[in-house]
Design a protein around this motif. Structure first.
Motif, PDB file in Angstrom:
ATOM      1  N   VAL A   1     -22.314 -18.192   8.589  1.00  0.00           N
ATOM      2  CA  VAL A   1     -22.367 -16.925   7.818  1.00  0.00           C
ATOM      3  C   VAL A   1     -23.038 -16.876   6.491  1.00  0.00           C
ATOM      4  N   GLN A   2     -22.955 -18.068   5.887  1.00  0.00           N
ATOM      5  CA  GLN A   2     -23.446 -18.349   4.625  1.00  0.00           C
ATOM      6  C   GLN A   2     -25.053 -18.087   4.687  1.00  0.00           C
ATOM      7  N   VAL A   3     -25.601 -18.729   5.664  1.00  0.00           N
ATOM      8  CA  VAL A   3     -26.916 -18.761   5.901  1.00  0.00           C
ATOM      9  C   VAL A   3     -27.533 -17.200   6.193  1.00  0.00           C
ATOM     10  N   VAL A   4     -26.652 -16.445   7.019  1.00  0.00           N
ATOM     11  CA  VAL A   4     -27.058 -15.134   7.447  1.00  0.00           C
ATOM     12  C   VAL A   4     -27.058 -14.214   5.857  1.00  0.00           C
ATOM     13  N   VAL A   5     -26.007 -14.528   5.112  1.00  0.00           N
ATOM     14  CA  VAL A   5     -25.947 -13.772   3.938  1.00  0.00           C
ATOM     15  C   VAL A   5     -26.985 -14.230   2.882  1.00  0.00           C
ATOM     16  N   HIS A   6     -27.701 -15.402   3.036  1.00  0.00           N
ATOM     17  CA  HIS A   6     -28.537 -15.576   1.976  1.00  0.00           C
ATOM     18  C   HIS A   6     -29.863 -15.037   2.666  1.00  0.00           C
ATOM     19  N   MET A   7     -30.027 -15.076   3.855  1.00  0.00           N
ATOM     20  CA  MET A   7     -31.340 -14.231   4.577  1.00  0.00           C
ATOM     21  C   MET A   7     -31.419 -12.776   4.261  1.00  0.00           C
ATOM     22  N   ILE A   8     -30.353 -12.330   4.171  1.00  0.00           N
ATOM     23  CA  ILE A   8     -30.091 -10.915   4.070  1.00  0.00           C
ATOM     24  C   ILE A   8     -30.284 -10.368   2.520  1.00  0.00           C
ATOM     25  N   PHE A   9     -29.607 -11.031   1.731  1.00  0.00           N
ATOM     26  CA  PHE A   9     -29.426 -10.617   0.220  1.00  0.00           C
ATOM     27  C   PHE A   9     -30.409 -11.315  -0.639  1.00  0.00           C
ATOM     28  N   PHE A  10     -31.015 -12.371  -0.403  1.00  0.00           N
ATOM     29  CA  PHE A  10     -31.766 -13.018  -1.212  1.00  0.00           C
ATOM     30  C   PHE A  10     -33.368 -13.126  -0.606  1.00  0.00           C
ATOM     31  N   LEU A  11     -33.280 -13.381   0.847  1.00  0.00           N
ATOM     32  CA  LEU A  11     -34.926 -13.359   1.224  1.00  0.00           C
ATOM     33  C   LEU A  11     -35.136 -12.205   1.643  1.00  0.00           C
ATOM     34  N   HIS A  12     -34.191 -11.140   1.810  1.00  0.00           N
ATOM     35  CA  HIS A  12     -34.580  -9.786   2.073  1.00  0.00           C
ATOM     36  C   HIS A  12     -35.151  -9.919   3.621  1.00  0.00           C
ATOM     37  N   MET A  13     -34.587 -10.492   4.294  1.00  0.00           N
ATOM     38  CA  MET A  13     -35.032 -10.337   5.822  1.00  0.00           C
ATOM     39  C   MET A  13     -34.337  -9.479   6.735  1.00  0.00           C
ATOM     40  N   ASN A  14     -35.015  -8.784   7.673  1.00  0.00           N
ATOM     41  CA  ASN A  14     -34.319  -7.776   8.539  1.00  0.00           C
ATOM     42  C   ASN A  14     -35.489  -7.722   9.722  1.00  0.00           C
ATOM     43  N   PRO A  15     -34.958  -7.254  10.761  1.00  0.00           N
ATOM     44  CA  PRO A  15     -35.959  -6.897  12.240  1.00  0.00           C
ATOM     45  C   PRO A  15     -37.072  -6.222  11.832  1.00  0.00           C
ATOM     46  N   ARG A  16     -37.204  -5.410  10.835  1.00  0.00           N
ATOM     47  CA  ARG A  16     -38.389  -4.572  10.637  1.00  0.00           C
ATOM     48  C   ARG A  16     -39.090  -5.097   9.571  1.00  0.00           C
ATOM     49  N   ALA A  17     -38.862  -5.965   8.662  1.00  0.00           N
ATOM     50  CA  ALA A  17     -39.611  -6.667   7.737  1.00  0.00           C
ATOM     51  C   ALA A  17     -41.104  -7.118   8.169  1.00  0.00           C
ATOM     52  N   GLU A  18     -42.152  -6.829   7.400  1.00  0.00           N
ATOM     53  CA  GLU A  18     -43.304  -7.326   7.901  1.00  0.00           C
ATOM     54  C   GLU A  18     -43.778  -7.042   9.461  1.00  0.00           C
ATOM     55  N   GLY A  19     -43.442  -6.025  10.196  1.00  0.00           N
ATOM     56  CA  GLY A  19     -43.653  -5.772  11.247  1.00  0.00           C
ATOM     57  C   GLY A  19     -42.949  -6.809  12.505  1.00  0.00           C
ATOM     58  N   GLY A  20     -41.787  -7.263  11.932  1.00  0.00           N
ATOM     59  CA  GLY A  20     -41.175  -8.188  12.936  1.00  0.00           C
ATOM     60  C   GLY A  20     -41.608  -9.683  12.684  1.00  0.00           C
ATOM     61  N   TRP A  21     -42.735 -10.084  11.972  1.00  0.00           N
ATOM     62  CA  TRP A  21     -42.839 -11.315  12.189  1.00  0.00           C
ATOM     63  C   TRP A  21     -42.330 -12.221  11.280  1.00  0.00           C
ATOM     64  N   THR A  22     -41.455 -11.949  10.249  1.00  0.00           N
ATOM     65  CA  THR A  22     -40.371 -12.968   9.583  1.00  0.00           C
ATOM     66  C   THR A  22     -39.427 -13.145  10.513  1.00  0.00           C
ATOM     67  N   MET A  23     -38.889 -12.197  11.438  1.00  0.00           N
ATOM     68  CA  MET A  23     -37.814 -12.527  12.202  1.00  0.00           C
ATOM     69  C   MET A  23     -38.344 -13.414  13.320  1.00  0.00           C
ATOM     70  N   MET A  24     -39.654 -13.254  14.030  1.00  0.00           N
ATOM     71  CA  MET A  24     -40.178 -14.029  15.115  1.00  0.00           C
ATOM     72  C   MET A  24     -40.217 -15.259  14.211  1.00  0.00           C
ATOM     73  N   ALA A  25     -40.658 -15.678  13.157  1.00  0.00           N
ATOM     74  CA  ALA A  25     -40.712 -17.122  12.536  1.00  0.00           C
ATOM     75  C   ALA A  25     -39.391 -17.454  12.445  1.00  0.00           C
ATOM     76  N   LEU A  26     -38.284 -16.763  12.026  1.00  0.00           N
ATOM     77  CA  LEU A  26     -36.961 -17.263  11.990  1.00  0.00           C
ATOM     78  C   LEU A  26     -36.406 -17.768  13.340  1.00  0.00           C
ATOM     79  N   ILE A  27     -36.717 -16.943  14.568  1.00  0.00           N
ATOM     80  CA  ILE A  27     -36.197 -17.451  15.750  1.00  0.00           C
ATOM     81  C   ILE A  27     -37.046 -18.772  16.218  1.00  0.00           C
ATOM     82  N   PHE A  28     -38.334 -18.737  15.940  1.00  0.00           N
ATOM     83  CA  PHE A  28     -39.114 -19.966  16.166  1.00  0.00           C
ATOM     84  C   PHE A  28     -38.448 -21.305  15.461  1.00  0.00           C
ATOM     85  N   THR A  29     -38.212 -21.183  14.178  1.00  0.00           N
ATOM     86  CA  THR A  29     -37.676 -22.133  13.452  1.00  0.00           C
ATOM     87  C   THR A  29     -36.335 -22.786  14.057  1.00  0.00           C
ATOM     88  N   ILE A  30     -35.445 -21.568  14.290  1.00  0.00           N
ATOM     89  CA  ILE A  30     -34.022 -21.821  14.795  1.00  0.00           C
ATOM     90  C   ILE A  30     -34.235 -22.717  16.023  1.00  0.00           C
TER      91      ILE A  30
END
Length: 121
Positions: free
Chosen positions: A61-90
């Protein structure tokens, strides 16, 4: 470019994510998500496996909080590329961890203890 247009271009769906109040909410949530597992461990009333599961859940849960509030990640940021990079990393982390755990388990179950070989340490 106005700040509203700039926020819209980056797909900021969370209105609080980039503001000072959003940073404070994220910080407060991080402190609470750290303090609760710490207090559970320091209390010592839980079984070790249950405590480990609770700590893991709070960490996720804390990882999700950090991604949303500090890294400003969401599915629409930068055309979805940040989310795809996150999924690949996971996926890569899961493969590396599961492979490492499998190898360690395999070595643990198949290594012969010294006392069974007739040798003294």
């Amino acid at each position: 470019m106005s700040s509203d247009a700039h926020a819209h271009d980056h797909g900021s769906s969370d209105a609080h994510a980039g503001t000072r109040s959003g940073q404070l909410i994220g910080f407060g949530a991080s402190v609470v998500l750290t303090a609760i597992p710490f207090l559970l461990v320091m209390n010592g009333s839980l079984d070790k496996q249950v405590a480990a599961l609770i700590i893991t859940a709070f960490a996720a849960v804390q990882v999700v909080v950090h991604m949303i509030f500090f890294l400003h990640m969401n599915p629409r940021a930068e055309g979805g590329w940040t989310m795809m990079a996150l999924i690949f990393t996971i996926i890569m982390v899961v493969i590396a961890l599961s492979g490492s755990l499998w190898v360690m388990h395999h070595l643990t179950t198949n290594m012969m203890p010294v006392h069974e070989m007739g040798q003294t340490p």
